[in-house]
Every structure is written in C-alpha cells, then in structure tokens.
Design a protein around this motif. Sequence first.
Motif, PDB file in Angstrom:
ATOM      1  N   LEU A 143       0.836  -1.200   0.000  1.00  0.00           N
ATOM      2  CA  LEU A 143       0.000   0.000   0.000  1.00  0.00           C
ATOM      3  C   LEU A 143       0.870   1.249   0.000  1.00  0.00           C
ATOM      4  O   LEU A 143       0.656   2.166  -0.792  1.00  0.00           O
ATOM      5  N   SER A 144       1.844   1.283   0.872  1.00  0.00           N
ATOM      6  CA  SER A 144       2.741   2.431   0.940  1.00  0.00           C
ATOM      7  C   SER A 144       3.470   2.635  -0.389  1.00  0.00           C
ATOM      8  O   SER A 144       3.534   3.750  -0.919  1.00  0.00           O
ATOM      9  N   SER A 145       3.966   1.554  -0.948  1.00  0.00           N
ATOM     10  CA  SER A 145       4.713   1.617  -2.200  1.00  0.00           C
ATOM     11  C   SER A 145       3.854   2.108  -3.356  1.00  0.00           C
ATOM     12  O   SER A 145       4.258   3.007  -4.115  1.00  0.00           O
ATOM     13  N   ILE A 146       2.676   1.555  -3.498  1.00  0.00           N
ATOM     14  CA  ILE A 146       1.817   1.933  -4.636  1.00  0.00           C
ATOM     15  C   ILE A 146       1.286   3.353  -4.467  1.00  0.00           C
ATOM     16  O   ILE A 146       1.106   4.078  -5.443  1.00  0.00           O
ATOM     17  N   ARG A 147       1.054   3.775  -3.228  1.00  0.00           N
ATOM     18  CA  ARG A 147       0.620   5.157  -2.995  1.00  0.00           C
ATOM     19  C   ARG A 147       1.712   6.130  -3.446  1.00  0.00           C
ATOM     20  O   ARG A 147       1.434   7.095  -4.156  1.00  0.00           O
ATOM     21  N   ILE A 148       2.938   5.841  -3.059  1.00  0.00           N
ATOM     22  CA  ILE A 148       4.059   6.700  -3.426  1.00  0.00           C
ATOM     23  C   ILE A 148       4.297   6.679  -4.933  1.00  0.00           C
ATOM     24  O   ILE A 148       4.528   7.726  -5.548  1.00  0.00           O
ATOM     25  N   GLU A 149       4.226   5.495  -5.546  1.00  0.00           N
ATOM     26  CA  GLU A 149       4.397   5.382  -7.004  1.00  0.00           C
ATOM     27  C   GLU A 149       3.379   6.230  -7.760  1.00  0.00           C
ATOM     28  O   GLU A 149       3.650   6.711  -8.856  1.00  0.00           O
ATOM     29  N   ASN A 150       2.206   6.383  -7.169  1.00  0.00           N
ATOM     30  CA  ASN A 150       1.139   7.160  -7.804  1.00  0.00           C
ATOM     31  C   ASN A 150       1.113   8.616  -7.340  1.00  0.00           C
ATOM     32  O   ASN A 150       0.137   9.329  -7.580  1.00  0.00           O
ATOM     33  N   ASN A 151       2.183   9.024  -6.665  1.00  0.00           N
ATOM     34  CA  ASN A 151       2.329  10.417  -6.218  1.00  0.00           C
ATOM     35  C   ASN A 151       1.149  10.923  -5.401  1.00  0.00           C
ATOM     36  O   ASN A 151       0.674  12.045  -5.600  1.00  0.00           O
ATOM     37  N   LEU A 152       0.658  10.075  -4.509  1.00  0.00           N
ATOM     38  CA  LEU A 152      -0.441  10.469  -3.632  1.00  0.00           C
ATOM     39  C   LEU A 152       0.076  10.609  -2.207  1.00  0.00           C
ATOM     40  O   LEU A 152       0.849   9.770  -1.730  1.00  0.00           O
ATOM     41  N   SER A 153      -0.362  11.643  -1.532  1.00  0.00           N
ATOM     42  CA  SER A 153      -0.071  11.767  -0.111  1.00  0.00           C
ATOM     43  C   SER A 153      -1.053  10.879   0.652  1.00  0.00           C
ATOM     44  O   SER A 153      -2.059  10.410   0.090  1.00  0.00           O
ATOM     45  N   ARG A 154      -0.762  10.667   1.901  1.00  0.00           N
ATOM     46  CA  ARG A 154      -1.725   9.907   2.716  1.00  0.00           C
ATOM     47  C   ARG A 154      -3.067  10.626   2.768  1.00  0.00           C
ATOM     48  O   ARG A 154      -4.122   9.992   2.723  1.00  0.00           O
ATOM     49  N   ALA A 155      -3.029  11.939   2.847  1.00  0.00           N
ATOM     50  CA  ALA A 155      -4.270  12.723   2.898  1.00  0.00           C
ATOM     51  C   ALA A 155      -5.077  12.568   1.611  1.00  0.00           C
ATOM     52  O   ALA A 155      -6.309  12.441   1.652  1.00  0.00           O
ATOM     53  N   GLN A 156      -4.397  12.588   0.475  1.00  0.00           N
ATOM     54  CA  GLN A 156      -5.100  12.423  -0.805  1.00  0.00           C
ATOM     55  C   GLN A 156      -5.724  11.036  -0.915  1.00  0.00           C
ATOM     56  O   GLN A 156      -6.861  10.898  -1.372  1.00  0.00           O
ATOM     57  N   LEU A 157      -4.977  10.013  -0.493  1.00  0.00           N
ATOM     58  CA  LEU A 157      -5.526   8.662  -0.537  1.00  0.00           C
ATOM     59  C   LEU A 157      -6.702   8.528   0.413  1.00  0.00           C
ATOM     60  O   LEU A 157      -7.732   7.943   0.068  1.00  0.00           O
ATOM     61  N   ALA A 158      -6.566   9.094   1.594  1.00  0.00           N
ATOM     62  CA  ALA A 158      -7.659   9.044   2.572  1.00  0.00           C
ATOM     63  C   ALA A 158      -8.920   9.688   2.000  1.00  0.00           C
ATOM     64  O   ALA A 158     -10.024   9.157   2.164  1.00  0.00           O
ATOM     65  N   ASP A 159      -8.749  10.801   1.314  1.00  0.00           N
ATOM     66  CA  ASP A 159      -9.882  11.494   0.711  1.00  0.00           C
ATOM     67  C   ASP A 159     -10.548  10.628  -0.361  1.00  0.00           C
ATOM     68  O   ASP A 159     -11.770  10.524  -0.415  1.00  0.00           O
ATOM     69  N   LYS A 160      -9.745   9.987  -1.195  1.00  0.00           N
ATOM     70  CA  LYS A 160     -10.280   9.122  -2.250  1.00  0.00           C
ATOM     71  C   LYS A 160     -11.037   7.921  -1.689  1.00  0.00           C
ATOM     72  O   LYS A 160     -11.992   7.438  -2.289  1.00  0.00           O
ATOM     73  N   LEU A 161     -10.587   7.425  -0.526  1.00  0.00           N
ATOM     74  CA  LEU A 161     -11.203   6.241   0.072  1.00  0.00           C
ATOM     75  C   LEU A 161     -12.248   6.590   1.136  1.00  0.00           C
ATOM     76  O   LEU A 161     -12.888   5.706   1.691  1.00  0.00           O
ATOM     77  N   ASN A 162     -12.376   7.904   1.409  1.00  0.00           N
ATOM     78  CA  ASN A 162     -13.318   8.376   2.418  1.00  0.00           C
ATOM     79  C   ASN A 162     -13.028   7.780   3.802  1.00  0.00           C
ATOM     80  O   ASN A 162     -13.927   7.287   4.486  1.00  0.00           O
ATOM     81  N   VAL A 163     -11.749   7.807   4.161  1.00  0.00           N
ATOM     82  CA  VAL A 163     -11.316   7.354   5.483  1.00  0.00           C
ATOM     83  C   VAL A 163     -10.384   8.420   6.060  1.00  0.00           C
ATOM     84  O   VAL A 163     -10.020   9.377   5.386  1.00  0.00           O
ATOM     85  N   SER A 164      -9.966   8.243   7.288  1.00  0.00           N
ATOM     86  CA  SER A 164      -9.074   9.218   7.921  1.00  0.00           C
ATOM     87  C   SER A 164      -7.619   8.978   7.513  1.00  0.00           C
ATOM     88  O   SER A 164      -7.235   7.865   7.158  1.00  0.00           O
ATOM     89  N   VAL A 165      -6.838  10.034   7.593  1.00  0.00           N
ATOM     90  CA  VAL A 165      -5.398   9.929   7.334  1.00  0.00           C
ATOM     91  C   VAL A 165      -4.772   8.983   8.360  1.00  0.00           C
ATOM     92  O   VAL A 165      -3.879   8.205   8.031  1.00  0.00           O
ATOM     93  N   ARG A 166      -5.253   9.045   9.576  1.00  0.00           N
ATOM     94  CA  ARG A 166      -4.741   8.167  10.631  1.00  0.00           C
ATOM     95  C   ARG A 166      -4.925   6.699  10.254  1.00  0.00           C
ATOM     96  O   ARG A 166      -4.044   5.874  10.483  1.00  0.00           O
ATOM     97  N   LEU A 167      -6.070   6.365   9.660  1.00  0.00           N
ATOM     98  CA  LEU A 167      -6.307   4.977   9.261  1.00  0.00           C
ATOM     99  C   LEU A 167      -5.326   4.548   8.169  1.00  0.00           C
ATOM    100  O   LEU A 167      -4.792   3.439   8.216  1.00  0.00           O
ATOM    101  N   ILE A 168      -5.063   5.421   7.210  1.00  0.00           N
ATOM    102  CA  ILE A 168      -4.068   5.114   6.174  1.00  0.00           C
ATOM    103  C   ILE A 168      -2.719   4.851   6.834  1.00  0.00           C
ATOM    104  O   ILE A 168      -2.023   3.881   6.502  1.00  0.00           O
ATOM    105  N   SER A 169      -2.353   5.681   7.787  1.00  0.00           N
ATOM    106  CA  SER A 169      -1.093   5.511   8.510  1.00  0.00           C
ATOM    107  C   SER A 169      -1.057   4.173   9.246  1.00  0.00           C
ATOM    108  O   SER A 169      -0.049   3.466   9.211  1.00  0.00           O
TER     109      SER A 169
END
Length: 69
Positions: free
Chosen positions: A9-35
């Motif tokens: 998850l961490s690797s593919i997020r970074i490969e796609n140039n997404l921050s944790r906040a951006q991914l959290a927004d796309k998935l409708n979850v908290s940044v803390r949960l992504i972390s």
Amino acid sequence: MNNNFAEQLSSIRIENNLSRAQLADKLNVSVRLISYWENGKRECDFDMLIKIADLFSVSVDYLLGRKEY
C-alpha cells in the motif's frame, strides 16, 4: 510479523504520487487509518481491500504481496 499489505500500500501510494491525505480522501477514510494500514497496526476489511485494488488498477493478490500486477 511480515505485513505485505502495509508495504504494498505504501509503495503503490508513493508510485502514484499520492499523499496519505489524498488517498484518505479518495477512500473516504481518515489519514490516521491510512497511517495505521501502512505501518501494519491495522488491516482493512475486504470491501476496502477491493476498493483500493480498483483505485490503483491492481489485483487484491498484488496488494497482499502474492503476485505481480
């Protein structure tokens, strides 16, 4: 404990140039949960696993570290 999902998850997020906040927004979850997921402190449920796979156009097996794209 070997947590392939956390690494993938961490690797593919970074490969796609997404921050944790951006991914959290796309998935409708908290940044803390992504972390938590990326640090192996929690696991996502099956529905979210499928949503993440669809978002990145990869298989669930890939996210779990079972095989390449």
